[in-house]
Design a protein around this motif. Structure first.
Motif, mmCIF file in Angstrom:
data_model
loop_
_atom_site.group_PDB
_atom_site.id
_atom_site.type_symbol
_atom_site.label_atom_id
_atom_site.label_comp_id
_atom_site.label_asym_id
_atom_site.label_seq_id
_atom_site.Cartn_x
_atom_site.Cartn_y
_atom_site.Cartn_z
ATOM 1 N N UNK A 99 22.076 38.772 25.471
ATOM 2 C CA UNK A 99 22.953 37.621 25.287
ATOM 3 C C UNK A 99 24.302 38.054 24.728
ATOM 4 N N UNK A 102 26.307 39.774 27.372
ATOM 5 C CA UNK A 102 26.763 38.784 28.352
ATOM 6 C C UNK A 102 27.901 37.935 27.795
ATOM 7 N N UNK A 103 27.795 37.617 26.516
ATOM 8 C CA UNK A 103 28.855 36.830 25.897
ATOM 9 C C UNK A 103 30.181 37.555 25.967
ATOM 10 N N UNK A 105 30.913 39.902 28.030
ATOM 11 C CA UNK A 105 31.262 40.019 29.447
ATOM 12 C C UNK A 105 31.998 38.760 29.920
ATOM 13 N N UNK A 106 31.429 37.623 29.590
ATOM 14 C CA UNK A 106 32.044 36.361 30.038
ATOM 15 C C UNK A 106 33.411 36.182 29.390
ATOM 16 N N UNK A 109 35.824 38.278 31.214
ATOM 17 C CA UNK A 109 36.184 37.698 32.506
ATOM 18 C C UNK A 109 37.210 36.584 32.327
ATOM 19 N N UNK A 269 23.628 46.603 29.853
ATOM 20 C CA UNK A 269 23.395 45.289 30.435
ATOM 21 C C UNK A 269 21.942 44.856 30.338
ATOM 22 N N UNK B 109 36.032 31.608 39.110
ATOM 23 C CA UNK B 109 35.962 32.885 38.403
ATOM 24 C C UNK B 109 34.565 33.107 37.847
ATOM 25 N N UNK B 110 34.002 32.049 37.258
ATOM 26 C CA UNK B 110 32.683 32.208 36.646
ATOM 27 C C UNK B 110 31.596 32.381 37.700
ATOM 28 N N UNK B 113 31.699 35.776 38.842
ATOM 29 C CA UNK B 113 30.993 36.661 37.908
ATOM 30 C C UNK B 113 29.491 36.577 38.119
ATOM 31 N N UNK B 121 22.461 43.210 39.138
ATOM 32 C CA UNK B 121 21.165 43.138 38.456
ATOM 33 C C UNK B 121 20.002 42.875 39.404
ATOM 34 N N UNK B 169 21.627 35.334 33.411
ATOM 35 C CA UNK B 169 22.338 35.193 32.146
ATOM 36 C C UNK B 169 22.412 33.725 31.751
ATOM 37 N N UNK B 171 23.668 32.565 29.187
ATOM 38 C CA UNK B 171 24.974 32.272 28.621
ATOM 39 C C UNK B 171 25.989 31.947 29.703
ATOM 40 N N UNK B 172 25.935 32.706 30.764
ATOM 41 C CA UNK B 172 26.840 32.438 31.879
ATOM 42 C C UNK B 172 26.554 31.059 32.465
#
Lengths: 270, 270
Positions: A99, A102-103, A105-106, A109, A269, B109-110, B113, B121, B169, B171-172
């Motif tokens: 997490x 990923x946080x 990463x986002x 982005x 990752x 964008x998201x 991602x 993955x 993810x 979070x994503x």
DNA sequence: CCACCCTGAACTGCATACAGAATTCGCAGT
DNA sequence: ACTGCGAATTCTGTATGCAGTTCAGGGTGG
């Protein structure tokens, strides 16, 4: 202080640097105060991940009635620090290391997008003046000490904020703020072990260089380049955090560190 | 129905397709019901942008007490449909066309991602089976009719959701859900003017092709390609919406369309 | 005519009471 | 000892009252 006596580290709590945040009217109310203190308790790890926090329990703890408590919990649920069950109870959220990555990463982005939009929407070089000023002040801090380190973090926050300003998108700002509510994702989750200060100095140099490159790309309207650079810049936080989380003693001090489930692997990752 | 008699359009409200959303326990409470109906009122444009909505006013309207109203307003503020003033009042949020484009941009964008992470993955081809099944069913809908169109939108939602699943993810996902709370940013803000159905058919073909390309890239672990494709895919919504918003009559029917300030230019990035 | 102040009405922030649901604990049966 | 059931208890959902604040409107003075 919860810091173990042996753990010698400069840990900069991102909350501390929020300039006069408590003076904003939004935080003058009971709800606001409860929100702040409750968030702090959570990040300090006063509650165990997965543990249930009841309204009454918190009401007694905070000396307030359930009404503001409930509102604060609602907001924390939106932020993601607690989660609401089907039956309306709140549990302390637990995070995996994945997490955390990923946080970041986002955030990378989204900040990359901010940098790209900044480049695409730049109307003229004069727009860069405020952020240049910030950059200048950051450049002056060559050797971080206990004191100047705090100032550096503040400037870093401001720099990132100014970059988002340049993107001219309130919506993008909102999104970035949203992911930053997870403490690990914040760029100020910069944590330097004191014993690794030389490392920290290097990081400072690298970060500075990245800031320069980003602004250069924005100024030249090189949107794609700016985006890539800003993305990579976020990875710097990840590396810092990786160092920090590797040391259990330091992990316990990092804001929210205790909410991260112990995880065998520290791979990128997961 | 608020639809003007003259405006002949198939407008698919994204809320309608939410499968049994009202049955989820979260929406069984007064708060949940108030939230749903209030959101619907807002999206239908029953309140003017910038207008103030007081708790008492809504309490009378919804036949509930202020407590659930307040909670619902709080959530809507988080979603961004209303905004809270310093003094605790709530105003109907107003959007500019630039906000709409930015919303779609950020979603693109998201989702880009998500596509990239899905590629990076992917553990094996079998993971793609669920999304392939969805794709197959979408491919079967060649000529959209009133009925099949709804099914298509549902499938489209599921497809996008499945893609996000593949990113692994939470979070994503949260971030994407967050931007999608703005109705315009939702991929289901697909609006086809009936008079332009041929156009719609083309869009369907293009969208299909893009879905295929994205999955191909994911399957081959071509992360960068997948990201670029998914980003571009979001631009398709933008084009659709552009067509829709250009017609004032249609704009009035689009969910949330009345919250968009009349704006002279319809240029891409304002 | 305009600006400012003052007063009253309206509204929000919070506390609290009550009802209904969920959970937990104990008890009985196996 | 363990499982299943039931009742007490705890807790949440909602309504409502009160107090302090904000806001609007009118009136007064410049």
């Amino acid at each position: 202080m919860v810091a173990r006596p042996g753990a010698q580290a400069i840990v900069y709590n991102y909350r501390m640097s929020a300039r006069g945040v408590a003076q904003q009217s939004r935080f003058n109310s009971r709800t606001g105060k409860v929100l702040l203190s409750l968030r702090e308790l959570l990040l300090k790890g006063k509650f165990k991940p997965g543990e249930r926090v009841s309204e009454l329990q918190l009401a007694a703890l905070a000396g307030a009635s359930r009404t503001p408590i409930r509102q604060a919990l609602d907001r924390l649920a939106h932020e993601g620090l607690v989660e609401e069950t089907r039956t309306g109870r709140f549990l302390v959220r637990e995070f995996t290391i994945a997490d955390v990555w990923d946080g970041i990463e986002v955030r990378g982005v989204l900040e990359g997008t901010a940098a790209r939009l900044a480049a695409e929407r730049l109307s003229g070089p004069s727009e860069l003046e405020p952020i240049r000023a910030l950059q200048l002040r950051m450049d002056e801090i060559r050797h971080p000490t206990r004191d100047s380190f705090g100032a550096y973090i503040d400037l870093n926050e401001s720099f990132h904020s100014a970059l988002i300003d340049l993107a001219k998108s309130a919506l993008l700002r909102r999104s970035i703020e949203h992911v930053k509510t997870l403490p690990f994702a914040s760029p100020s989750a910069l944590v330097f072990a004191r014993t690794k200060l030389p490392n920290a100095a290097e990081m400072l140099v690298i970060g500075r260089e990245q800031h320069h490159a980003i602004l250069e790309a924005v100024e030249r309207r090189q949107g794609t380049r700016a985006e890539a650079l800003a993305r990579e810049h976020a990875q710097l936080s990840r590396r810092n955090l990786e160092t920090a989380l590797a040391d259990q003693a330091i992990r316990d001090i990092v804001p929210g560190g205790k909410l991260i489930l112990p995880d065998a692997a520290l791979t990128g990752t997961a």
